[in-house]
Design a protein around this motif. Structure first.
Motif, short mmCIF file in Angstrom:
data_model
loop_
_atom_site.label_atom_id
_atom_site.label_comp_id
_atom_site.label_asym_id
_atom_site.label_seq_id
_atom_site.Cartn_x
_atom_site.Cartn_y
_atom_site.Cartn_z
N PHE A 258 0.84 -1.20 0.00
CA PHE A 258 0.00 0.00 0.00
C PHE A 258 0.88 1.25 0.00
N TRP A 259 1.87 1.26 0.89
CA TRP A 259 2.81 2.39 0.97
C TRP A 259 3.51 2.56 -0.37
N GLN A 260 3.95 1.46 -0.95
CA GLN A 260 4.70 1.50 -2.20
C GLN A 260 3.85 2.07 -3.35
N PHE A 261 2.56 1.75 -3.34
CA PHE A 261 1.64 2.29 -4.36
C PHE A 261 1.68 3.82 -4.36
N TRP A 262 1.63 4.41 -3.17
CA TRP A 262 1.65 5.88 -3.08
C TRP A 262 3.04 6.43 -3.37
N ARG A 263 4.06 5.71 -2.96
CA ARG A 263 5.44 6.14 -3.24
C ARG A 263 5.70 6.19 -4.75
N ASN A 264 4.99 5.37 -5.51
CA ASN A 264 5.19 5.30 -6.96
C ASN A 264 4.27 6.26 -7.73
N THR A 265 3.63 7.19 -7.04
CA THR A 265 2.77 8.18 -7.70
C THR A 265 3.53 8.94 -8.79
N ASN A 266 2.85 9.21 -9.90
CA ASN A 266 3.46 10.03 -10.95
C ASN A 266 3.76 11.43 -10.41
N ASP A 267 4.86 12.00 -10.87
CA ASP A 267 5.26 13.34 -10.42
C ASP A 267 4.10 14.34 -10.52
N ALA A 268 3.38 14.28 -11.65
CA ALA A 268 2.33 15.27 -11.92
C ALA A 268 1.13 15.15 -10.99
N ILE A 302 6.54 11.58 1.72
CA ILE A 302 5.62 12.27 2.64
C ILE A 302 4.19 11.84 2.36
N LEU A 303 3.83 11.77 1.07
CA LEU A 303 2.48 11.32 0.67
C LEU A 303 2.24 9.89 1.13
N ALA A 304 3.18 8.99 0.84
CA ALA A 304 3.02 7.58 1.20
C ALA A 304 2.90 7.41 2.72
N ASN A 305 3.73 8.12 3.47
CA ASN A 305 3.67 8.02 4.94
C ASN A 305 2.35 8.53 5.50
N ALA A 306 1.88 9.66 4.97
CA ALA A 306 0.65 10.27 5.49
C ALA A 306 -0.57 9.39 5.19
N VAL A 307 -0.66 8.87 3.96
CA VAL A 307 -1.82 8.04 3.60
C VAL A 307 -1.78 6.70 4.34
N THR A 308 -0.60 6.11 4.45
CA THR A 308 -0.47 4.82 5.14
C THR A 308 -0.73 4.96 6.63
N THR A 309 -0.32 6.09 7.22
CA THR A 309 -0.59 6.33 8.64
C THR A 309 -2.10 6.37 8.90
N LEU A 310 -2.85 7.04 8.04
CA LEU A 310 -4.31 7.09 8.21
C LEU A 310 -4.93 5.70 8.10
N CYS A 311 -4.47 4.91 7.14
CA CYS A 311 -5.11 3.62 6.86
C CYS A 311 -4.61 2.49 7.76
N GLN A 321 8.46 2.39 5.19
CA GLN A 321 9.52 3.27 4.70
C GLN A 321 10.90 2.63 4.93
N GLU A 322 11.08 2.02 6.08
CA GLU A 322 12.37 1.39 6.40
C GLU A 322 12.62 0.20 5.46
N THR A 323 11.57 -0.58 5.19
CA THR A 323 11.71 -1.71 4.26
C THR A 323 12.11 -1.21 2.88
N ALA A 324 11.46 -0.13 2.44
CA ALA A 324 11.78 0.43 1.12
C ALA A 324 13.24 0.89 1.08
N ARG A 325 13.68 1.52 2.15
CA ARG A 325 15.07 2.00 2.20
C ARG A 325 16.03 0.80 2.15
N GLU A 326 15.69 -0.25 2.88
CA GLU A 326 16.52 -1.46 2.92
C GLU A 326 16.62 -2.09 1.53
#
Length: 417
Positions: A258-268, A302-311, A321-326
């Motif tokens: 779920f977090w990764q989906f938001w992290r992969n958002t298009n720039d626009a 920031i987007l991925a963290n905020a949306v994932t925190t709510l859900c 986020q730590e898994t993605a960094r790893e």
């Protein structure tokens, strides 16, 4: 149109981009300014989890409650037995009552994360339209409610017309759906004083029907408000990805995915999605959305963290986020990756890499997996996978194996203990 709202809720809807249309801007804004407005959105129980496509309207209910009004989440225990034909090419498969009840139980898990339920004046209500639809007497319903509907008018609705224009069958069962949804609004007004229905813009015809019926039967002034049907900047329907629907329940989609989906958002899309799916102030959303190059990636986190925190909660967001960094920065494995566990029996004689890619959710089919390998898109432990005939056996899985599809989708494969 230029309209300057008085109420906090309408201000938020317009400023953050939630508003597509409203049956009476001025009248609704006045009602919202004068006291608590009870509002509903309906959700048919067609799956055991809501998905990202529902999230826009869930955020609307959250803002409604935060600005001092009462949300109703209406479960479609009755209407799901019929199926909404809106903009569909075919009839929905009919579900059994047990399936519908199980789906409602799964869907209800999500709402409690976004809304506060209880007995207070702005506490949310969880209702099920089976409460009034299951006991309807058909002849009484036809006489009391059916007489208010013009078939000519119903045939003119875009959701129906588009089906008929393509000469696709529309069953009488489905044709009744819009009458039942209109009746929901009437019953919610009569029982709970509900005066506003919200939904996606594809629900406009159904919402207007409910307003018209309630005015005719109860002589009540009620309102409808719709949100835009979102597509991403590259034209895809919001909430869809290569792996299928982006579910909101953790047992159907891991918080990491779920977090990764938001992290992969298009720039626009970053600025727009920050306004719609987070509570970050609008000015900051605009600032983050205007970033370019490497800086826009920080905005996506920031987007991925905020949306994932709510859900899923702050801990799940931090872990993702730590898994993605790893995985991405250090080339490691990461503990929170989606994991496929294989039993020793399954790998005794070896299991094909094609089958594993499909079962791990990295390919939709064997054909898709072969194409992925042929196009140099698959990796095993960060090494290019170039042999579609490769087999994994017990020795190969003596330690967990990381499979990758492209740069952004990963899964662990390991032996079940």
């Amino acid at each position: 149109m230029t309209y300057h709202p008085k109420s906090d809720f309408m201000h938020v809807m317009m400023e953050r981009g939630f508003l597509a249309d409203c049956t009476d801007y001025q009248g609704l804004d006045d009602a919202l300014s004068q006291g608590v407005v009870t509002t509903y959105i309906g959700y048919d129980a067609t799956a055991s989890s809501l998905h990202v496509g529902h999230l826009l309207n869930i955020m609307m209910l959250r803002w409604l409650q935060k600005t001092g009004h009462q949300p109703i989440t209406l479960m479609g225990g009755g209407t799901t037995k019929v199926g909404d034909p809106s903009f569909r090419a075919d009839e929905r498969p009919l579900l059994t009552p047990d399936q519908i009840d199980a789906n409602i139980t799964g869907m209800q898990q999500v709402f409690a994360k976004y809304l506060t339920y209880g007995d207070g004046p702005t506490d949310a209500l969880m209702l099920n339209n089976a409460e009034w639809l299951d006991g309807l007497n058909y002849l009484d319903f036809l006489r009391d409610i059916g007489r208010h509907f013009s078939v000519n008018r119903m045939l003119s609705f875009e959701s129906v017309k588009s089906r008929l224009d393509r000469e696709q069958s529309l069953s009488f069962l489905e044709f009744n759906y819009m009458i039942l949804q209109a009746y929901d609004f009437l019953e919610l007004n009569r029982r709970y004083g509900c005066v506003l229905q919200m939904g996606g813009s594809d629900q406009w015809g159904n919402i207007v029907n409910g307003i018209d019926l309630t005015r005719r039967v109860l002589d009540q002034q009620i309102f409808g408000l719709t949100s835009p049907l979102l597509t991403t900047s590259d034209g895809r329907k919001m909430g869809k990805s290569q792996g299928g629907a982006m579910w909101l329940n953790a047992d159907m989609l891991s918080p990491y995915e779920f977090w990764q989906f938001w992290r992969n958002t298009n720039d626009a899309d970053v600025g727009r999605f920050l306004k719609l799916y987070t509570e970050i102030p609008v000015e900051e959303c605009d600032r983050l959305g205007a970033l370019e190059g490497a800086e826009i990636n920080a905005a996506k986190i920031i987007l991925a963290n905020a949306v994932t925190t709510l859900c899923h909660g702050a801990d799940a967001a931090a872990t993702a986020q730590e898994t993605a960094r790893e995985v991405f920065e250090k080339g490691g494995v990461g503990d929170d990756l989606p994991t496929l566990e294989l039993s020793p029996d399954e790998v005794l004689d070896g299991i094909s890499i094609i089958q594993v890619l499909v079962r791990a959710g990295l390919a939709k089919s064997g054909k898709d997996a072969k194409r992925l390998i042929a196009e140099n898109g698959a990796r095993i432990d960060d090494t290019l996978l170039d042999d579609p005939a490769m087999m994994l056996d017990t020795d190969a899985l003596s330690a967990p194996v990381k499979l990758s599809a492209g740069k952004k989708r990963h899964a662990l494969v390991k032996l079940a203990l």
